[in-house]
Design an enzyme around this catalytic site. Sequence first.
Site, short mmCIF file in Angstrom:
data_model
loop_
_atom_site.label_atom_id
_atom_site.label_comp_id
_atom_site.label_asym_id
_atom_site.label_seq_id
_atom_site.Cartn_x
_atom_site.Cartn_y
_atom_site.Cartn_z
N ASP A 44 0.87 -1.39 -0.19
CA ASP A 44 -0.34 0.12 -0.07
C ASP A 44 0.90 1.37 -0.01
O ASP A 44 0.52 2.52 -1.20
CB ASP A 44 -0.74 0.17 1.13
CG ASP A 44 -2.09 0.80 0.93
OD1 ASP A 44 -2.72 1.03 -0.29
OD2 ASP A 44 -2.45 1.52 1.84
N CYS A 131 -10.77 4.94 -4.20
CA CYS A 131 -9.98 4.60 -3.26
C CYS A 131 -10.37 5.34 -2.02
O CYS A 131 -10.42 4.54 -1.32
CB CYS A 131 -8.40 5.23 -3.22
SG CYS A 131 -7.70 4.58 -1.93
N TYR A 135 -11.91 3.32 1.83
CA TYR A 135 -11.27 3.28 2.68
C TYR A 135 -12.20 4.53 3.89
O TYR A 135 -12.19 4.03 4.97
CB TYR A 135 -10.02 4.10 2.73
CG TYR A 135 -9.24 2.73 1.94
CD1 TYR A 135 -7.42 2.60 2.87
CD2 TYR A 135 -9.17 2.32 0.36
CE1 TYR A 135 -7.42 1.00 2.86
CE2 TYR A 135 -8.66 1.25 0.39
CZ TYR A 135 -7.49 0.31 1.47
OH TYR A 135 -6.74 -0.18 0.96
N TYR A 157 -9.32 5.30 9.41
CA TYR A 157 -10.27 5.77 8.01
C TYR A 157 -10.95 6.01 8.52
O TYR A 157 -12.30 6.23 8.24
CB TYR A 157 -10.09 4.41 6.80
CG TYR A 157 -8.08 4.54 6.67
CD1 TYR A 157 -7.69 4.90 5.35
CD2 TYR A 157 -7.60 3.62 6.40
CE1 TYR A 157 -6.86 4.76 5.09
CE2 TYR A 157 -6.23 2.82 6.04
CZ TYR A 157 -6.30 3.95 5.38
OH TYR A 157 -4.63 4.11 5.12
N GLU A 194 -9.04 -2.68 -6.74
CA GLU A 194 -9.04 -1.95 -5.32
C GLU A 194 -9.35 -4.15 -5.45
O GLU A 194 -8.50 -4.29 -4.11
CB GLU A 194 -10.56 -1.45 -4.40
CG GLU A 194 -9.95 0.57 -4.59
CD GLU A 194 -8.63 0.63 -3.45
OE1 GLU A 194 -9.04 0.05 -2.50
OE2 GLU A 194 -8.42 1.79 -3.67
#
Length: 201
Positions: A44, A131, A135, A157, A194
């Site tokens: 990541d 993204c 998240y 997040y 993802e």
Amino acid sequence: MSLSAQLWSDNADVASEILAHPFVRGIADGTLPRVRFATYIAQDAFFLESFARAYALALARSPDTATLLALADLITGVREELALHASYAESWGIDMAGVEPLDATSAYTEFLLATAGTQDVGVIYAAMTPCMRLYAWLGQSIDADRAGPYAQWVQTYADPEFEKIARVLEGLLDDQAADSPAVRRAYRRAMRLELAFFDAA
């Protein structure tokens, strides 16, 4: 309904599949093996560097000062995420030097950078928004109190500040993107990438 909300709704099937993914469920209940999380963190971090570069390519083509400043703030958000990853690397002994991207990581970063380098800004935002929205949604959908060693990840997040950053990007998408097949394809492609990223982790 705004374009960003429509796109998120239209891709709810993929979002639900990700939330139910064994990797994400392992974070949610704290049972994910640490070695798998370490691999994910390293991958990541590699991904986030490309994400920042894609923001920078969009920034270079920003049509006005407000957009330029918004994108600069979004790049700062990536820097803060990378700081989280660095803290995991330090405390867990994760080697972040010389990370070799997995195929899923390469596919995602290549898609982002190709889109940022060749498409108009609306399509770039469509490729990047999933993204951020995903998240934020995952963080808000998982109970940090049950996540054990992954509580910090969930809290990051779930934080309202991360939601705010996600909304900045969605605002750019709403203001500067048309509801076009290219925009819809880019958003869907990012959502599928993802899912593939979690499959590979």
